[in-house]
Design a protein around this motif. Structure first.
Motif, PDB file in Angstrom:
ATOM      1  N   UNK A  70      12.211  -6.750 -22.247  1.00 60.43           N
ATOM      2  CA  UNK A  70      11.060  -7.561 -21.667  1.00 60.43           C
ATOM      3  C   UNK A  70      10.464  -6.883 -20.542  1.00 60.43           C
ATOM      4  N   UNK A  71      11.013  -5.347 -20.176  1.00 60.63           N
ATOM      5  CA  UNK A  71      10.415  -4.730 -19.046  1.00 60.63           C
ATOM      6  C   UNK A  71       8.900  -4.426 -19.015  1.00 60.63           C
ATOM      7  N   UNK A  72       8.556  -4.358 -20.268  1.00 60.37           N
ATOM      8  CA  UNK A  72       7.087  -4.029 -20.470  1.00 60.37           C
ATOM      9  C   UNK A  72       6.324  -5.341 -20.574  1.00 60.37           C
ATOM     10  N   UNK A  73       6.662  -6.289 -20.342  1.00 60.62           N
ATOM     11  CA  UNK A  73       5.867  -7.699 -20.540  1.00 60.62           C
ATOM     12  C   UNK A  73       4.741  -7.476 -19.623  1.00 60.62           C
ATOM     13  N   UNK A  74       3.811  -8.307 -19.927  1.00 64.22           N
ATOM     14  CA  UNK A  74       2.535  -8.424 -19.181  1.00 64.22           C
ATOM     15  C   UNK A  74       2.534  -9.166 -17.619  1.00 64.22           C
ATOM     16  N   UNK A  75       3.515  -9.448 -17.486  1.00 64.50           N
ATOM     17  CA  UNK A  75       4.030 -10.055 -16.207  1.00 64.50           C
ATOM     18  C   UNK A  75       4.294  -8.928 -15.229  1.00 64.50           C
ATOM     19  N   UNK A  76       4.948  -7.823 -15.894  1.00 63.81           N
ATOM     20  CA  UNK A  76       5.113  -6.551 -15.044  1.00 63.81           C
ATOM     21  C   UNK A  76       3.942  -5.714 -14.717  1.00 63.81           C
ATOM     22  N   UNK A  77       2.978  -5.731 -15.604  1.00 64.94           N
ATOM     23  CA  UNK A  77       1.877  -5.114 -15.468  1.00 64.94           C
ATOM     24  C   UNK A  77       1.084  -5.804 -14.167  1.00 64.94           C
ATOM     25  N   UNK A  78       1.140  -7.112 -14.288  1.00 64.15           N
ATOM     26  CA  UNK A  78       0.257  -7.745 -13.185  1.00 64.15           C
ATOM     27  C   UNK A  78       0.923  -7.597 -11.686  1.00 64.15           C
ATOM     28  N   UNK A  79       2.168  -7.628 -11.661  1.00 65.69           N
ATOM     29  CA  UNK A  79       2.890  -7.291 -10.626  1.00 65.69           C
ATOM     30  C   UNK A  79       2.787  -5.746  -9.988  1.00 65.69           C
ATOM     31  N   UNK A  80       2.600  -4.853 -10.927  1.00 68.66           N
ATOM     32  CA  UNK A  80       2.362  -3.575 -10.648  1.00 68.66           C
ATOM     33  C   UNK A  80       0.781  -3.698  -9.815  1.00 68.66           C
ATOM     34  N   UNK A  81      -0.071  -3.949 -10.501  1.00 69.31           N
ATOM     35  CA  UNK A  81      -1.434  -4.161  -9.941  1.00 69.31           C
ATOM     36  C   UNK A  81      -1.580  -5.011  -9.044  1.00 69.31           C
ATOM     37  N   UNK A  82      -0.754  -6.002  -8.712  1.00 71.36           N
ATOM     38  CA  UNK A  82      -0.581  -6.689  -7.303  1.00 71.36           C
ATOM     39  C   UNK A  82      -0.044  -5.517  -6.144  1.00 71.36           C
ATOM     40  N   UNK A  83       0.987  -5.006  -6.750  1.00 68.78           N
ATOM     41  CA  UNK A  83       1.506  -3.859  -5.687  1.00 68.78           C
ATOM     42  C   UNK A  83       0.579  -2.944  -5.334  1.00 68.78           C
ATOM     43  N   UNK A  84      -0.182  -2.534  -6.384  1.00 72.27           N
ATOM     44  CA  UNK A  84      -1.296  -1.423  -5.860  1.00 72.27           C
ATOM     45  C   UNK A  84      -2.213  -2.197  -5.007  1.00 72.27           C
ATOM     46  N   UNK A  85      -2.782  -3.334  -5.302  1.00 69.87           N
ATOM     47  CA  UNK A  85      -3.859  -3.879  -4.173  1.00 69.87           C
ATOM     48  C   UNK A  85      -3.060  -4.258  -2.987  1.00 69.87           C
ATOM     49  N   UNK A  86      -1.801  -4.240  -2.634  1.00 68.30           N
ATOM     50  CA  UNK A  86      -1.271  -4.281  -1.228  1.00 68.30           C
ATOM     51  C   UNK A  86      -0.837  -3.041  -0.538  1.00 68.30           C
ATOM     52  N   UNK A  87       0.008  -2.060  -1.670  1.00 73.69           N
ATOM     53  CA  UNK A  87       0.105  -0.928  -1.041  1.00 73.69           C
ATOM     54  C   UNK A  87      -0.906   0.163  -0.976  1.00 73.69           C
ATOM     55  N   UNK A  88      -1.949   0.171  -1.812  1.00 76.00           N
ATOM     56  CA  UNK A  88      -3.092   1.071  -1.677  1.00 76.00           C
ATOM     57  C   UNK A  88      -3.746   0.834  -0.282  1.00 76.00           C
ATOM     58  N   UNK A  89      -4.361  -0.206   0.002  1.00 73.55           N
ATOM     59  CA  UNK A  89      -4.556  -0.190   1.662  1.00 73.55           C
ATOM     60  C   UNK A  89      -3.794   0.130   2.460  1.00 73.55           C
ATOM     61  N   UNK A  90      -2.378  -0.134   2.542  1.00 75.37           N
ATOM     62  CA  UNK A  90      -1.654   0.439   3.559  1.00 75.37           C
ATOM     63  C   UNK A  90      -1.429   1.931   3.354  1.00 75.37           C
ATOM     64  N   UNK A  91      -1.492   2.376   2.494  1.00 82.70           N
ATOM     65  CA  UNK A  91      -1.377   4.035   2.134  1.00 82.70           C
ATOM     66  C   UNK A  91      -2.698   4.511   2.961  1.00 82.70           C
ATOM     67  N   UNK A  92      -3.752   3.835   2.755  1.00 78.49           N
ATOM     68  CA  UNK A  92      -4.857   4.388   3.721  1.00 78.49           C
ATOM     69  C   UNK A  92      -4.797   4.230   5.038  1.00 78.49           C
ATOM     70  N   UNK A  93      -4.133   3.079   5.543  1.00 76.75           N
ATOM     71  CA  UNK A  93      -4.155   2.802   6.963  1.00 76.75           C
ATOM     72  C   UNK A  93      -3.208   3.961   7.523  1.00 76.75           C
ATOM     73  N   UNK A  94      -1.882   4.032   6.732  1.00 75.48           N
ATOM     74  CA  UNK A  94      -0.861   5.263   7.244  1.00 75.48           C
ATOM     75  C   UNK A  94      -1.715   6.472   7.392  1.00 75.48           C
ATOM     76  N   UNK A  95      -2.771   6.727   6.467  1.00 76.58           N
ATOM     77  CA  UNK A  95      -3.363   8.028   6.657  1.00 76.58           C
ATOM     78  C   UNK A  95      -4.021   7.984   7.976  1.00 76.58           C
ATOM     79  N   UNK A  96      -4.741   6.855   8.469  1.00 80.43           N
ATOM     80  CA  UNK A  96      -5.578   6.796   9.708  1.00 80.43           C
ATOM     81  C   UNK A  96      -4.439   6.936  11.094  1.00 80.43           C
TER      82      UNK A  96
END
Length: 216
Positions: A70-96
């Protein structure tokens, strides 16, 4: 508007464009920060943060009763996309964070380097892990990899643009340039993650559910 844009852009382009938002920041970071501010403490942190943040990122999946097949279930993909939507902006802020004086300079750059490298690990891990879930066939994975490489190459243009703003005597123009890159990256991570989530929920998720039902 987001749904309309989602329908007009392919999954490969959406996935590949995430590499652009990483590349435009990281190439500038490598050129102007690492050679100047690397230290022994940072090297130790850099060797530890990959497994640490990799484990933290996947901890929810590893501790879930839905493991194994079950590790590649759709819920995992949605969680990864949610993680990117959070960690991506934080990555940009850490750059600043390098350009806002808030403590002793040496301590500030050490903390910023560790934060930056940590968020970079989270973003890279989730972005790369999505490849296996978004593309099942070798042809689809090749197409996604091609667009990733293409957008990464486009992101390297930020290095050439940076030469026009870099001035050791006056950092004002370069700071504005970095703010522009960071805002573009933050907006890109938020928008593309949302579009990919909509695309996945509309097209990939229903197909996976149907396939799972047929298998049962």
């Amino acid at each position: 508007m987001a749904r309309g844009l989602c329908q007009g852009v392919s999954t490969a382009v959406l996935y590949g464009s995430l590499a652009l938002f990483i590349s435009i920041l990281h190439n500038v970071f490598l050129l102007y920060y690492v050679d100047t501010f690397v230290s022994t403490v940072f090297l130790i942190w850099n060797s530890l943060n990959d497994p640490l943040f990799g484990w933290l990122s996947d901890h929810a999946f590893l501790s879930s009763p839905q493991s194994g097949s079950q590790i590649t279930s759709p819920e995992v993909v949605l969680k990864r996309l949610q993680a990117l939507s959070r960690s991506g902006p934080l990555f940009a802020l850490s750059f600043l964070g390098f350009w806002v004086a808030w403590t002793w300079p040496g301590f500030q750059f050490l903390i910023c380097l560790c934060l930056y490298d940590g968020f970079l690990t989270v973003v890279d891990l989730n972005h790369n892990a999505l490849l296996a879930d978004l593309a099942v066939s070798a042809h689809d994975r090749t197409r996604l990899n091609f667009h990733t490489s293409l957008f990464s190459a486009m992101g390297s243009l930020s290095v050439f643009l940076s030469y026009s703003f870099w001035n050791k005597e006056d950092f004002y123009s370069f700071r504005l340039f970095c703010v522009t890159l960071a805002l573009f990256s933050m907006l890109g991570f938020f928008l593309i993650s949302r579009l990919l989530r909509l695309r996945f929920q509309k097209e990939v998720h229903p197909r996976n559910s149907e396939s799972h039902s047929l298998t049962e």
